[in-house]
Design an enzyme around this catalytic site. Structure first.
Site, mmCIF file in Angstrom:
data_model
loop_
_atom_site.group_PDB
_atom_site.id
_atom_site.type_symbol
_atom_site.label_atom_id
_atom_site.label_comp_id
_atom_site.label_asym_id
_atom_site.label_seq_id
_atom_site.Cartn_x
_atom_site.Cartn_y
_atom_site.Cartn_z
ATOM 1 N N LYS A 278 78.762 9.331 137.472
ATOM 2 C CA LYS A 278 77.322 9.557 137.597
ATOM 3 C C LYS A 278 77.076 10.943 138.194
ATOM 4 C CE LYS A 278 75.753 4.797 138.587
ATOM 5 N NZ LYS A 278 74.867 4.598 137.431
ATOM 6 N N ARG A 352 78.395 -5.519 133.710
ATOM 7 C CA ARG A 352 78.583 -6.577 132.705
ATOM 8 C C ARG A 352 80.050 -6.964 132.581
ATOM 9 N NH1 ARG A 352 75.670 -2.857 128.381
ATOM 10 N NH2 ARG A 352 74.641 -2.324 130.346
HETATM 11 N N1 BES Z 1 74.356 0.204 138.543
HETATM 12 C C1 BES Z 1 73.913 0.808 137.336
HETATM 13 C C2 BES Z 1 72.466 0.451 137.005
HETATM 14 C C3 BES Z 1 71.435 0.974 137.954
HETATM 15 C C4 BES Z 1 70.885 2.226 137.791
HETATM 16 C C5 BES Z 1 70.989 0.178 138.987
HETATM 17 C C6 BES Z 1 69.934 2.686 138.665
HETATM 18 C C7 BES Z 1 70.017 0.638 139.862
HETATM 19 C C8 BES Z 1 69.487 1.887 139.705
HETATM 20 C C9 BES Z 1 74.772 0.355 136.180
HETATM 21 O O1 BES Z 1 76.088 0.065 136.480
HETATM 22 C C10 BES Z 1 74.774 1.450 135.168
HETATM 23 O O2 BES Z 1 75.107 2.541 135.499
HETATM 24 N N2 BES Z 1 74.377 1.124 133.961
HETATM 25 C C11 BES Z 1 74.321 2.070 132.901
HETATM 26 C C12 BES Z 1 74.665 1.357 131.625
HETATM 27 C C13 BES Z 1 74.826 2.265 130.442
HETATM 28 C C14 BES Z 1 76.001 3.206 130.660
HETATM 29 C C15 BES Z 1 75.022 1.426 129.220
HETATM 30 C C16 BES Z 1 72.908 2.641 132.841
HETATM 31 O O3 BES Z 1 71.956 1.896 133.056
HETATM 32 O O4 BES Z 1 72.771 3.830 132.586
HETATM 33 ZN ZN ZN Z 2 77.409 1.728 136.529
#
Ligand code: BES
Ligand code: ZN
Ligand code: ZN
Length: 500
Positions: A278, A352
């Site tokens: 990230k 997931r």
């Molecule tokens: N933990 C994050 C989702 C999240 C983002 C929670 C901001 C709270 C605030 C999750 O693990 C994630 O990064 N998901 C990705 C999925 C994508 C790569 C398919 C996302 O939402 O960008």
């Molecule tokens: Zn994530």
């Protein structure tokens, strides 16, 4: 955390620092209930005039302080706005406003109104709302402050029965909301905890000992057990970290329970994204990525402490998502607990992967309902913002029951569909599934559709709380900045409904 007590006293005789009454709003002016109106005589004022001069209109959360000049035992009268057409949810928020406005304490008396509210709300519901609101509103996270801020000194909250509010009902309405609100605060504490102090082995030990103290059974599946048990998602996500993953299994099995609910929570103790790293800005709040686990854990604690006659199994899928030489790579394939394989197209879609194993494992015991809670997708925030959680699932009755429970406790959920046509977004060239959907399309739904593959034939519901789990604004009516504990009260209400 404030302590609550009931006293049979008049507002002017209450021996506290602050005595609080409520006022609604109509036509841009405050509407005083019987309790506030009755104060004119003993205080020798016109409260309406005083409030007008102070610019107090009765807006939700608005407060006015009136000195009682020796005419009441409490030196200060606090009037708290309920807004227009207030219901019991407005009263809960006003209870939080009382706790904040009277935070210097050391104590405050709150007059539970018998009037002012629209809709059906008896004295029990009203007192419960105030106790819950005051506990939630008083919450601050101080575990790592070396000096407790002076303005945080609220010790006791005394409930007084107002005109038309049954005193015995008020008196008996303290324990339940206190238990539930304390569980919410427990979830908040865990989520607010810095990630170095809650790495999976430490968090597992901590929740297991808390659970035992509340009468639950606790079993911790360590990395070896997870490997042997075929939990490839939890193992895979956890393998980049020097702190190995854990699956915590908690059981509350009261005698004569007729229903069994499995609650699974996403417990990523810190989500860096893994090798799909990230950006800095996306990582600042990622200690909250175990909020789903904290929520289901706290809900089970409350259910056990309230002695609700429903069997509850809690599964906390704990892993730290780190980039390293041992981390999973993009395009690696993992085999989950039910034998389904997934291709990791983005290591940041890790929630997931761990929940897949927890859900598959949970489904093995054939529960009557299988519910997961997760901060799963950024897309949830795009779709519904930071106050409304996304609800998906496979069983209309279960989803309706959860919606009903959320409505009853004043938490906001909204249903998203899981269209069969979108299942192909998850098709992989080399495995049964890939862990990402179709680019920016329907990201929250893609997460839901992925999880569905692991729920067997069980009635299943999925709550994506990515937005509502953590408040960055500080404008929330029931909390300050940080963890909210969103979902705890809805789950307790839902489970309580099964026993009724
Ligand atoms: N933990 C994050 C989702 C999240 C983002 C929670 C901001 C709270 C605030 C999750 O693990 C994630 O990064 N998901 C990705 C999925 C994508 C790569 C398919 C996302 O939402 O960008
Ligand atoms: Zn994530
Ligand atoms: Zn995550």
């Amino acid at each position: 955390m404030p302590q609550f007590a009931f006293r049979k006293q008049s507002p002017t005789a209450a021996d506290v620092a602050v005595v609080a009454v409520f006022a609604a709003k109509s036509d841009d002016a405050p509407v005083l209930g019987a309790d506030a109106a009755a104060l004119d005589k003993p205080l020798k004022i016109s409260l309406s005039d005083e409030l007008t001069h102070l610019g107090f209109k009765g807006d939700a959360g608005q407060t006015a302080r009136i000195p009682t000049r020796g005419r009441a035992t409490a030196p200060t009268l606090l009037v708290v706005g309920l807004g227009e057409d207030p219901d019991v949810h407005a009263l809960r928020k006003a209870g939080a406003a009382v706790a904040r406005a009277a935070a210097k304490g050391p104590d405050v008396a709150v007059v539970i109104p018998g009037d002012l509210l629209t809709g059906e709300a008896d004295a029990v519901k009203r007192a419960e709302a105030v106790v819950e609101g005051a506990t939630l509103g008083a919450y601050t996270y101080t575990a790592h402050k070396t000096k407790t801020p002076e303005e945080r000194n609220l010790g006791e909250v005394v409930l007084l029965a107002g005109a038309g509010a049954d005193a015995n009902a008020v008196k008996g309405a303290i324990k339940r909301p206190e238990t539930i609100a304390r569980a919410v605060c427990l979830a908040r504490d865990l989520v607010n905890e810095p990630p170095a102090f809650k790495r999976p082995p430490a968090l597992a030990d901590r929740v297991a000992s808390l659970a035992k103290a509340s009468g639950l059974k606790a079993k911790i599946h360590d990395e070896k057990a997870l490997e042997q048990g075929g939990f490839g998602g939890i193992v895979g996500v956890g393998q980049g970290s020097s702190a190995p993953p854990r699956l915590v299994e908690l059981t509350y099995a009261p005698a004569r329970a007729k229903t069994h609910v499995v609650l699974a929570g996403k417990g990523i103790t810190f989500d860096t994204g893994g090798v799909s790293l990230k950006p800095t800005s996306g990582m600042t709040t990622m200690k909250m990525d175990m909020a789903g686990a904290a929520t289901v854990f706290a809900a089970a604690i409350a259910v056990a402490e309230l002695g609700i006659k429903v069997k509850v199994t809690v599964l906390l899928a704990l892993a730290e998502n780190m980039p390293s030489g041992t981390a999973i790579r993009v395009s690696d394939v993992l085999t989950h607990r039910n034998g389904t394989t997934s291709e990791v197209m983005n290591t940041d879609a890790e929630g997931r992967l761990v929940l897949a194993d927890a859900l598959a494992y949970g489904a093995e015991s054939s529960p009557d309902a299988l519910i997961d809670v997760a901060t799963l997708t950024g897309a949830q925030i795009v779709a519904l913002g930071s106050r409304v959680a996304a609800l998906m699932g496979s069983d209309d009755d279960l989803l309706a029951a959860i919606e009903h429970a959320a409505g009853a406790v004043g938490e906001s959920v909204w249903r998203l569909p899981l269209p069969k046509e979108y299942r192909e977004h998850l098709d992989s060239e080399v495995a049964d599934l890939k862990n990402t959907g179709k680019g920016r399309e329907a990201g929250t739904i893609a997460g839901g559709l992925f999880l569905k593959e692991f729920t067997g034939d069980r009635p299943w519901a999925h709550l994506d709380i990515a937005g509502p789990a953590f408040d960055e604004s500080g404008n929330g009516p029931l909390q300050g900045k940080g963890a909210t504990g969103m979902g705890v009260r809805t789950l307790v209400e839902y489970i309580d409904g099964l026993a009724r």
